[in-house]
Design a protein around this motif. Structure first.
Motif, PDB file in Angstrom:
ATOM      1  N   ARG A   5      36.396  35.187  41.994  1.00  0.00           N
ATOM      2  CA  ARG A   5      36.349  36.632  41.736  1.00  0.00           C
ATOM      3  C   ARG A   5      37.221  37.387  42.740  1.00  0.00           C
ATOM      4  O   ARG A   5      37.894  38.360  42.390  1.00  0.00           O
TER       5      ARG A   5
ATOM      6  N   SER B 138      40.499  39.676  41.894  1.00  0.00           N
ATOM      7  CA  SER B 138      40.659  41.057  42.380  1.00  0.00           C
ATOM      8  C   SER B 138      42.041  41.264  42.992  1.00  0.00           C
ATOM      9  O   SER B 138      42.662  42.321  42.830  1.00  0.00           O
TER      10      SER B 138
ATOM     11  N   ASP C  40      33.320  42.474  34.109  1.00  0.00           N
ATOM     12  CA  ASP C  40      32.912  42.824  35.473  1.00  0.00           C
ATOM     13  C   ASP C  40      31.491  43.377  35.502  1.00  0.00           C
ATOM     14  O   ASP C  40      30.764  43.198  36.479  1.00  0.00           O
TER      15      ASP C  40
END
Length: 296
Positions: A115, A119, A47
């Protein structure tokens, strides 16, 4: 009335059977894990920052925004680069679907939608599960939280499967671990292209290379070659190349392998005077002074 509807089964491209660990961790820049192998899949996403990753014989840098997978029984480890403190999301799971072979040996750069989906996977998973010891996630088992939201276990599984299928459809360029392979040269982590450049210079100590020569041999532009070398150390390619020649000259002088003029000629200096000038610039001594300083 007769029921004429056709009932279709769902195709199961990827079926995740069990989850083993799920956690997000902020590592120190000097973090180093000795490594492990296990009989399930491991998914690693960086990240922030970058980490040095080993997967069997491949040692490579995993950068921010990138993800890799370790297949079952593949030895792997992670370490910091001693420059910045990285953050990583790690999830391990059991899956025996044949489609998982697609992920072997690859590095993915996630796009914004991937992404966002990742999440969701972690948000749901972390709402459902916790580690026995939050301070030591690499060696701990998961436990289901007593206050886990209803359906969170199934939703974690479903989101993970959706995420994996999205990556399976990934149309962007996918790197391989082998292509990203990293090497340690003089204590510095460098990719294969830099290693190739350094080996070219080392193997031509007795030759005469220029930046255009180097670019031509590597099939790159002069600018690209200079940028590659800058990833290894400052100071310029030709200065480094000359330093290699002087290092070899010192060895020849110590071993008594010819006089100064002969050594200058062997190393492709235009004349002994120019060789002496370069030698002194690197050692603060002339070749004659260096030769006299050698303890016999």
């Amino acid at each position: 009335m007769e029921d004429k509807f056709t009932r279709l089964d769902f195709e199961r491209l990827i079926h995740v059977e069990k989850i083993i660990t799920i956690f997000y961790m902020e590592f120190s820049k000097s973090f180093c894990y000795e490594g492990e192998r296990h009989d399930f899949w491991e998914m690693v996403y960086i990240d922030k920052g970058e980490m040095i990753c080993t997967a069997d014989r491949n040692r490579f840098v995993l950068k921010s925004g990138e993800m890799t997978f370790h297949k079952p029984n593949e030895f792997h480890n992670l370490s910091g680069n001693d420059r910045d403190a990285p953050n990583a999301s790690i999830l391990t799971f059991q899956c025996r679907s044949r489609a998982m072979r697609f992920f072997e040996g690859k590095i993915f750069r996630l796009d914004p939608s991937e992404r966002a989906l990742l999440s969701e996977v972690f948000a749901e998973g972390l709402s459902c599960y916790r580690l026995e010891d939050e301070q030591n996630p690499l060696l701990q088992n998961l436990q289901k939280r007593p206050d886990a939201p209803v359906g969170s276990s199934q939703l974690t599984k479903n989101l993970l499967e959706v995420f994996l299928i999205r990556l399976y459809r990934h149309t962007e360029e996918v790197l391989t671990k082998k292509a990203r392979r990293s090497y340690v040269v003089d204590g510095v982590d460098v990719p294969y292209d830099v290693k190739e450049l350094l080996e070219l210079l080392q193997n031509n100590v007795y030759g005469k290379l220029t930046v255009p020569d180097i670019a031509r041999r590597l099939g790159k532009s002069e600018g690209a070659v200079k940028q590659l070398f800058a990833r290894y150390k400052p100071g310029g390619i030709m200065r480094y190349y000359n330093a290699l020649k002087i290092k070899e000259a010192k060895r020849l002088l110590r071993e008594g392998s010819g006089n100064i003029a002969r050594i200058a000629d062997q190393l492709h200096y235009t004349d002994p005077q120019y060789f002496a000038k370069c030698f002194k610039a690197h050692t603060n001594m002339t070749p004659s002074e260096y030769k006299r300083s050698i303890v016999k």
